[in-house]
Design a protein around this motif. Structure first.
Motif, PDB file in Angstrom:
ATOM      1  N   ASN A   1       0.808  -1.220   0.000  1.00  0.00           N
ATOM      2  CA  ASN A   1       0.000   0.000   0.000  1.00  0.00           C
ATOM      3  C   ASN A   1       0.842   1.272   0.000  1.00  0.00           C
ATOM      4  N   THR A   2       2.073   1.151  -0.470  1.00  0.00           N
ATOM      5  CA  THR A   2       2.970   2.308  -0.568  1.00  0.00           C
ATOM      6  C   THR A   2       3.533   2.366  -1.992  1.00  0.00           C
ATOM      7  N   THR A   3       4.275   3.436  -2.272  1.00  0.00           N
ATOM      8  CA  THR A   3       4.831   3.637  -3.607  1.00  0.00           C
ATOM      9  C   THR A   3       6.288   4.065  -3.517  1.00  0.00           C
ATOM     10  N   ALA A   4       7.100   3.534  -4.419  1.00  0.00           N
ATOM     11  CA  ALA A   4       8.488   3.974  -4.565  1.00  0.00           C
ATOM     12  C   ALA A   4       8.709   4.371  -6.015  1.00  0.00           C
ATOM     13  N   ASN A   5       9.603   5.307  -6.248  1.00  0.00           N
ATOM     14  CA  ASN A   5       9.950   5.740  -7.591  1.00  0.00           C
ATOM     15  C   ASN A   5      11.300   5.155  -7.995  1.00  0.00           C
ATOM     16  N   TYR A   6      11.334   4.534  -9.164  1.00  0.00           N
ATOM     17  CA  TYR A   6      12.550   3.933  -9.682  1.00  0.00           C
ATOM     18  C   TYR A   6      12.902   4.561 -11.031  1.00  0.00           C
ATOM     19  N   LYS A   7      14.202   4.667 -11.286  1.00  0.00           N
ATOM     20  CA  LYS A   7      14.675   4.982 -12.625  1.00  0.00           C
ATOM     21  C   LYS A   7      14.776   3.663 -13.377  1.00  0.00           C
ATOM     22  N   TYR A   8      13.967   3.539 -14.445  1.00  0.00           N
ATOM     23  CA  TYR A   8      13.887   2.290 -15.184  1.00  0.00           C
ATOM     24  C   TYR A   8      14.475   2.480 -16.571  1.00  0.00           C
ATOM     25  N   ASN A   9      15.372   1.569 -16.962  1.00  0.00           N
ATOM     26  CA  ASN A   9      15.957   1.596 -18.304  1.00  0.00           C
ATOM     27  C   ASN A   9      15.750   0.249 -18.984  1.00  0.00           C
ATOM     28  N   ASN A  10      15.330   0.318 -20.238  1.00  0.00           N
ATOM     29  CA  ASN A  10      15.174  -0.888 -21.061  1.00  0.00           C
ATOM     30  C   ASN A  10      15.890  -0.642 -22.376  1.00  0.00           C
TER      31      ASN A  10
ATOM     32  N   VAL B   1      17.961  -5.554 -21.942  1.00  0.00           N
ATOM     33  CA  VAL B   1      18.530  -5.414 -20.592  1.00  0.00           C
ATOM     34  C   VAL B   1      17.625  -4.481 -19.807  1.00  0.00           C
ATOM     35  N   GLU B   2      17.149  -4.948 -18.654  1.00  0.00           N
ATOM     36  CA  GLU B   2      16.332  -4.138 -17.764  1.00  0.00           C
ATOM     37  C   GLU B   2      17.158  -3.699 -16.562  1.00  0.00           C
ATOM     38  N   ASP B   3      17.015  -2.429 -16.220  1.00  0.00           N
ATOM     39  CA  ASP B   3      17.782  -1.856 -15.120  1.00  0.00           C
ATOM     40  C   ASP B   3      16.861  -1.000 -14.253  1.00  0.00           C
ATOM     41  N   TYR B   4      16.661  -1.398 -12.991  1.00  0.00           N
ATOM     42  CA  TYR B   4      15.874  -0.618 -12.038  1.00  0.00           C
ATOM     43  C   TYR B   4      16.808  -0.044 -10.974  1.00  0.00           C
ATOM     44  N   ASN B   5      16.667   1.262 -10.693  1.00  0.00           N
ATOM     45  CA  ASN B   5      17.432   1.914  -9.634  1.00  0.00           C
ATOM     46  C   ASN B   5      16.494   2.745  -8.774  1.00  0.00           C
ATOM     47  N   TYR B   6      16.498   2.475  -7.475  1.00  0.00           N
ATOM     48  CA  TYR B   6      15.630   3.176  -6.521  1.00  0.00           C
ATOM     49  C   TYR B   6      15.994   4.658  -6.444  1.00  0.00           C
ATOM     50  N   LYS B   7      14.955   5.519  -6.434  1.00  0.00           N
ATOM     51  CA  LYS B   7      15.169   6.959  -6.345  1.00  0.00           C
ATOM     52  C   LYS B   7      14.546   7.570  -5.097  1.00  0.00           C
ATOM     53  N   SER B   8      13.319   7.231  -4.804  1.00  0.00           N
ATOM     54  CA  SER B   8      12.649   7.849  -3.656  1.00  0.00           C
ATOM     55  C   SER B   8      11.420   7.026  -3.284  1.00  0.00           C
ATOM     56  N   GLY B   9      10.900   7.324  -2.090  1.00  0.00           N
ATOM     57  CA  GLY B   9       9.674   6.668  -1.652  1.00  0.00           C
ATOM     58  C   GLY B   9       9.921   5.545  -0.681  1.00  0.00           C
ATOM     59  N   ALA B  10       8.943   4.682  -0.553  1.00  0.00           N
ATOM     60  CA  ALA B  10       8.980   3.607   0.431  1.00  0.00           C
ATOM     61  C   ALA B  10      10.023   2.549   0.058  1.00  0.00           C
TER      62      ALA B  10
ATOM     63  N   GLU C   1      18.078  -2.121  -6.423  1.00  0.00           N
ATOM     64  CA  GLU C   1      18.775  -2.155  -7.705  1.00  0.00           C
ATOM     65  C   GLU C   1      18.538  -3.509  -8.352  1.00  0.00           C
ATOM     66  N   LEU C   2      18.325  -3.483  -9.660  1.00  0.00           N
ATOM     67  CA  LEU C   2      18.086  -4.722 -10.393  1.00  0.00           C
ATOM     68  C   LEU C   2      18.550  -4.509 -11.821  1.00  0.00           C
ATOM     69  N   ASN C   3      19.484  -5.349 -12.255  1.00  0.00           N
ATOM     70  CA  ASN C   3      19.999  -5.276 -13.622  1.00  0.00           C
ATOM     71  C   ASN C   3      20.089  -6.694 -14.165  1.00  0.00           C
ATOM     72  N   VAL C   4      19.370  -6.954 -15.243  1.00  0.00           N
ATOM     73  CA  VAL C   4      19.318  -8.326 -15.724  1.00  0.00           C
ATOM     74  C   VAL C   4      19.153  -8.349 -17.240  1.00  0.00           C
TER      75      VAL C   4
ATOM     76  N   ASP D   1      19.344 -16.625 -12.701  1.00  0.00           N
ATOM     77  CA  ASP D   1      18.601 -17.778 -12.195  1.00  0.00           C
ATOM     78  C   ASP D   1      17.631 -17.404 -11.090  1.00  0.00           C
ATOM     79  N   ALA D   2      17.844 -16.254 -10.450  1.00  0.00           N
ATOM     80  CA  ALA D   2      16.952 -15.827  -9.378  1.00  0.00           C
ATOM     81  C   ALA D   2      15.613 -15.319  -9.907  1.00  0.00           C
ATOM     82  N   LEU D   3      15.559 -14.999 -11.207  1.00  0.00           N
ATOM     83  CA  LEU D   3      14.329 -14.509 -11.813  1.00  0.00           C
ATOM     84  C   LEU D   3      13.717 -15.604 -12.679  1.00  0.00           C
ATOM     85  N   GLN D   4      12.458 -15.908 -12.439  1.00  0.00           N
ATOM     86  CA  GLN D   4      11.787 -16.966 -13.161  1.00  0.00           C
ATOM     87  C   GLN D   4      11.374 -16.499 -14.566  1.00  0.00           C
TER      88      GLN D   4
END
Length: 421
Positions: free
Chosen positions: A175-184, A209-218, A226-229, A267-270
């Motif tokens: 029930n919260t929101t976070a803002n991420y910088k997303y690159n594809n 290649v997907e890249d998520y980086n946390y910016k603000s929020g919960a 951080e997630l890069n795969v 392998d951690a991502l299905q």
């Protein structure tokens, strides 16, 4: 007197169809074309010299030509050559096909983004599309797209797309929101094959290649900051197209099924699948009205993830709702609008429209019953205008104002090039 003309026309039409069984096409000639090559138009036409004269094939060729970006309108004429031989003339009214495109969207929350680009839809006079765009949605993005549906034959072509897309994406959890910088960043290759006049398929691969980086929020320990795969995607598209165009008016229906399977190098991502089906229905109402409808039903693997693939978005499915306000693993969206021509003369047309957009989403990891949960249902309505240049392909500047029909919903303007759907 009118009845006599109708009977006369009907008898001649039937006679033409019957005689066509023994009549021969001497030549297929192209008139009115300037940039688009006559050799290309003959190449994709089913009617060929020395074939039987068949009015049904001619009608299908005309509809196929009118679907080309370079053609604003087409019609045919048949003239006797000698004996039982006839010349068939395909008359072409061309579109201007070097098109700038601009999309702007905002809400009453002062969100603002835009996309600007340019596309040539008739490169080398052969219906080859080549386009680029730049997008500003908090961050910078760009893409290059190439599409040649008749590159190898009159049924087989190729599409290649490259994009580097970066946006600020809201991620929803607890029930919260976070803002991420997303690159594809992706490269895609598709084979395009036309089965027949109404059916076609696309099949290919996409490496991204997907890249998520946390910016603000919960934050949450179970939600990575951080997630890069690296990922591979297999895509298949089937389209049934029975649409007929008459300048700004469209009639008939179209169905498009898009299926994708995504596998990850992590392998951690299905692995997961995603698929959606778009059904379109258009009907002429009177001399100036056009009723347009789109229904999208889509589902993906139902993982409980804040990065669910189906979004609720102002510029995609619900006008006025905002820029990516929610996500889900399933979606049902229905858009309907009535377009009415207010002014139509020579090259310019002004349309007004009223619309209703409705949609519902399944929560990540949720049940199908989420689709009937009132908290997940969005219902918006609004009005808009269309400024149409009839001699430039897709030169439709649209502006829509949508507002929520339930308490507490947002409202906002949506700008863009082309019809919303």
């Amino acid at each position: 007197m009118i009845k006599k003309y109708i009977i006369f026309f009907f008898i001649n039409f039937i006679g033409f169809c019957l005689l066509a069984q023994n009549n021969i096409v001497d030549d297929v000639k192209i008139q009115g074309n300037k940039k688009i090559k006559a050799s290309f138009l003959k190449h994709i036409s089913v009617l060929k010299p020395n074939a039987k004269l068949d009015s049904l094939i001619i009608e299908q060729d005309i509809i196929r030509l009118k679907r080309l970006p370079a053609v604003s309108h087409a019609y045919y004429q048949v003239f006797k050559s000698h004996d039982n031989h006839y010349n068939v003339f395909y008359n072409i009214e061309e579109n201007f096909t070097l098109i700038p495109n601009l999309s702007l969207y905002t809400t009453n929350n002062d969100e603002f983004a835009y996309r600007i680009g340019v596309t040539e839809y008739n490169l080398f006079g052969s219906n080859i599309g080549l386009g680029v765009f730049y997008q500003k949605d908090v961050y910078d993005s760009y893409a290059v797209n190439f599409r040649a549906p008749y590159l190898f034959s009159n049924t087989f072509g190729l599409a290649i797309n490259y994009q580097d897309l970066t946006t600020q994406e809201p991620v929803f959890f607890d029930n919260t929101t976070a803002n991420y910088k997303y690159n594809n960043t992706s490269i895609e290759a598709l084979g395009l094959y036309e089965l027949n006049f109404k059916n076609r398929i696309e099949f290919g691969f996409n490496y991204f290649v997907e890249d998520y980086n946390y910016k603000s929020g919960a934050t949450n320990p179970n939600v990575p900051q951080e997630l890069n795969v690296d990922k591979w995607l297999v895509k298949g598209i089937y389209e049934f197209n029975n649409l007929n165009y008459n300048y700004q008016y469209v009639s008939g229906f179209r169905n498009m099924l898009n299926l994708q399977y995504v596998t990850s190098t992590d392998d951690a991502l299905q692995d997961f699948f995603i698929g959606w089906n778009d059904f379109y229905y258009f009907k002429r109402l009177g001399a100036k009205g056009n009723w347009a409808n789109r229904m999208r039903i889509g589902f993906s693997k139902n993982d409980k993830t804040p990065f669910a693939p189906f979004s609720v978005d102002n510029n995609i499915n619900i006008r006025g709702v905002g820029n990516t306000i929610d996500r889900g693993t399933g979606s049902i969206v229905f858009n309907t609008e009535y377009r009415y021509t207010l002014y139509d003369k020579n090259w310019f047309c002004l349309q007004g429209n009223t619309f209703v957009d409705a949609g519902t989403w399944r929560n990540p990891g949720g049940n199908l019953s989420d689709l009937t949960n009132s908290d997940n249902i969005k219902l918006y309505s609004g009005i808009g205008m269309r400024f149409i240049h009839k001699k430039i392909y897709n030169a439709i500047f649209r502006i829509d104002y949508g507002f929520g029909l339930t308490k507490g919903e947002t409202k906002g303007l949506v700008f863009g090039i082309g019809q919303y759907f």
